[in-house]
Write a protein that holds these residues in place. Structure first.
Motif, PDB file in Angstrom:
ATOM      1  N   THR A 275       0.849  -1.184   0.000  1.00 28.06           N
ATOM      2  CA  THR A 275       0.000   0.000   0.000  1.00 28.06           C
ATOM      3  C   THR A 275       0.889   1.239   0.000  1.00 28.06           C
ATOM      4  N   PHE A 276       0.292   2.389  -0.264  1.00 23.99           N
ATOM      5  CA  PHE A 276       1.081   3.632  -0.201  1.00 23.99           C
ATOM      6  C   PHE A 276       1.597   3.874   1.206  1.00 23.99           C
ATOM      7  N   ASP A 277       0.817   3.508   2.205  1.00 30.56           N
ATOM      8  CA  ASP A 277       1.278   3.649   3.590  1.00 30.56           C
ATOM      9  C   ASP A 277       2.557   2.851   3.800  1.00 30.56           C
ATOM     10  N   GLU A 278       2.548   1.599   3.314  1.00 26.15           N
ATOM     11  CA  GLU A 278       3.720   0.735   3.469  1.00 26.15           C
ATOM     12  C   GLU A 278       4.899   1.229   2.627  1.00 26.15           C
ATOM     13  N   ALA A 279       4.573   1.830   1.479  1.00 27.77           N
ATOM     14  CA  ALA A 279       5.637   2.256   0.561  1.00 27.77           C
ATOM     15  C   ALA A 279       6.287   3.567   0.970  1.00 27.77           C
ATOM     16  N   GLY A 280       5.653   4.296   1.898  1.00 30.15           N
ATOM     17  CA  GLY A 280       6.287   5.515   2.398  1.00 30.15           C
ATOM     18  C   GLY A 280       5.511   6.796   2.196  1.00 30.15           C
ATOM     19  N   LEU A 281       4.358   6.753   1.484  1.00 32.72           N
ATOM     20  CA  LEU A 281       3.536   7.953   1.317  1.00 32.72           C
ATOM     21  C   LEU A 281       2.243   7.741   2.084  1.00 32.72           C
ATOM     22  N   LYS A 282       2.308   8.018   3.377  1.00 34.23           N
ATOM     23  CA  LYS A 282       1.191   7.684   4.263  1.00 34.23           C
ATOM     24  C   LYS A 282      -0.018   8.595   4.022  1.00 34.23           C
ATOM     25  N   GLY A 283      -1.183   7.989   4.076  1.00 38.34           N
ATOM     26  CA  GLY A 283      -2.425   8.738   3.973  1.00 38.34           C
ATOM     27  C   GLY A 283      -2.932   8.957   2.564  1.00 38.34           C
ATOM     28  N   PHE A 284      -2.188   8.485   1.564  1.00 34.87           N
ATOM     29  CA  PHE A 284      -2.658   8.691   0.195  1.00 34.87           C
ATOM     30  C   PHE A 284      -3.700   7.638  -0.168  1.00 34.87           C
ATOM     31  N   ARG A 285      -4.874   8.092  -0.614  1.00 35.01           N
ATOM     32  CA  ARG A 285      -5.966   7.217  -1.019  1.00 35.01           C
ATOM     33  C   ARG A 285      -6.474   7.665  -2.387  1.00 35.01           C
ATOM     34  N   ALA A 286      -6.770   6.721  -3.230  1.00 34.55           N
ATOM     35  CA  ALA A 286      -7.312   7.045  -4.545  1.00 34.55           C
ATOM     36  C   ALA A 286      -8.193   5.885  -5.010  1.00 34.55           C
ATOM     37  N   TYR A 287      -9.394   6.207  -5.389  1.00 36.03           N
ATOM     38  CA  TYR A 287     -10.335   5.183  -5.827  1.00 36.03           C
ATOM     39  C   TYR A 287     -11.391   5.835  -6.717  1.00 36.03           C
ATOM     40  N   SER A 288     -12.169   5.005  -7.345  1.00 37.85           N
ATOM     41  CA  SER A 288     -13.343   5.461  -8.062  1.00 37.85           C
ATOM     42  C   SER A 288     -14.470   4.486  -7.764  1.00 37.85           C
ATOM     43  N   TRP A 289     -15.609   4.708  -8.353  1.00 30.61           N
ATOM     44  CA  TRP A 289     -16.696   3.725  -8.282  1.00 30.61           C
ATOM     45  C   TRP A 289     -17.549   3.840  -9.539  1.00 30.61           C
ATOM     46  N   ASN A 290     -18.241   2.770  -9.827  1.00 32.95           N
ATOM     47  CA  ASN A 290     -19.079   2.699 -11.016  1.00 32.95           C
ATOM     48  C   ASN A 290     -20.547   2.605 -10.612  1.00 32.95           C
ATOM     49  N   ALA A 291     -21.410   3.202 -11.428  1.00 34.32           N
ATOM     50  CA  ALA A 291     -22.834   3.201 -11.113  1.00 34.32           C
ATOM     51  C   ALA A 291     -23.667   3.423 -12.362  1.00 34.32           C
ATOM     52  N   PHE A 292     -24.945   3.083 -12.244  1.00 35.34           N
ATOM     53  CA  PHE A 292     -25.923   3.337 -13.295  1.00 35.34           C
ATOM     54  C   PHE A 292     -26.768   4.553 -12.931  1.00 35.34           C
ATOM     55  N   TRP A 293     -27.055   5.353 -13.956  1.00 30.69           N
ATOM     56  CA  TRP A 293     -27.994   6.465 -13.824  1.00 30.69           C
ATOM     57  C   TRP A 293     -28.984   6.433 -14.984  1.00 30.69           C
TER      58      TRP A 293
END
Length: 337
Positions: free
Chosen positions: A250-268
């Protein structure tokens, strides 16, 4: 006797019509049409506002296949890429509100683009009716295997050695991959340039060719390229390691703590689509996601399926995400128009 019976019947009908309340012509027409053509009576078009081959397209096709079986009508994917997904979503928004045109898109076109574009051709909160959530999409930082880079410190050392020289790729302006890389460069303190592509496929092609230095994308896109030795996975932007990439920190383990990035998919669907149709679509998507074969294929692609939600729960989730991401993206002061 027969003529008398006919006359009596006619007099009875005339009398009944005289005392019965008159229904508006539009209501009668609507009821008649509804009785004649129960929904769905024709194919359903699902607009994916990104090119074929990306994560959204892949999951969308899995779900659409099962929806077609459930609804008894073809469910056809229509890829309309461009402007960070805005072109495809606008096409869905402007479609008739009959349930036969849907958008299958992402966090980007619902919230991120609101902060990136001063003028959108649609208002996500007013013009889109939430139907159903499908998957959360963790993002993975990847580099060309030919670069020889295998760790985050090695990548940062390379990027900092020549400020402004290196580029990163995204699936397009305003996409989650763009926002993730921008936030990463800010947190890591590196000066890099953004190259937006028309979708994930072209971005990955240039990344593998070494034309750009790094990118972030969904596991369903990068995992096969990592396993085939064409890309190196550096870190995953979620709190825990992923099943599909167990050796990638994870980024935490790799040395850049607190970095989060994601998306999500949905229907409209376009706002104004009848509630009964929206409920039917919600049930159909949830059924598709619960299918064991689909669930296995989705898990193997590296994304995380959401638990089944009704439309009210989906709308509440989206509003919370909107309220979180729009101010954050606006604080970046990046305008794409």
């Amino acid at each position: 006797m027969k003529p008398q019976t006919t006359a009596l019947s006619r007099r009875t009908l005339v009398k009944a019509a005289a005392v019965a309340p008159l229904a508006p012509l539009g209501v009668l027409s609507s009821l008649s049409a509804h009785a004649a053509t129960p929904w769905p009576a024709q194919p359903v078009r699902v607009i994916v506002p990104f090119p074929a081959g990306g994560n959204t397209d892949l999951v969308g096709r899995i779900v659409a296949r099962s929806m077609a079986e459930d609804l008894g009508q073809p469910v056809v994917i229509d890829n309309r890429a461009g402007a960070g997904g805005n072109i495809g979503v606008e096409a869905a928004v402007r479609a008739p509100t009959d349930g036969y045109t849907l958008a299958y898109s992402t966090l980007s076109t619902y919230a991120l683009n609101v902060g990136l574009y001063s003028k959108l051709p649609y208002n996500p909160l007013k013009d889109l009716a939430p139907v159903a959530l499908t998957v959360e999409v963790p993002l993975v930082l990847v580099v060309p295997a030919s670069s020889g880079i295998r760790t985050l410190p090695e990548l940062l050392q390379r990027l900092k050695s020549r400020p402004g020289h290196f580029n990163y790729a995204s699936a397009g302006n305003g996409t989650s991959s763009h926002i993730a890389c921008h936030l990463f460069s800010q947190m890591a303190g590196v000066d890099v340039q953004h190259i937006p592509y028309r979708g994930t496929g072209p971005a990955m092609t240039d990344l593998m060719g070494g034309i750009v230095a790094f990118a972030m994308d969904a596991p369903s896109v990068v995992n096969p390229l990592v396993k085939s030795g064409r890309l190196n996975a550096i870190a995953v932007a979620v709190p825990k390691r992923m099943k599909g990439l167990p050796d990638v920190p994870t980024f935490d383990e790799a040395g850049l703590k607190g970095f989060r990035a994601y998306s999500w998919n949905a229907f409209w669907a376009p706002a104004g689509t009848p509630d009964a149709v929206l409920d039917r679509l919600n049930a159909s998507v949830n059924k598709a996601m619960a299918d064991s074969a689909n669930a296995r294929q989705i898990e193997e692609s590296g994304v995380v399926a959401y638990p089944a939600m009704n439309r009210a729960q989906v709308a509440a989730f989206m509003k919370k995400e909107y309220d979180t991401w729009v101010p954050l993206v606006r604080s970046m002061k990046v305008q794409l128009d």
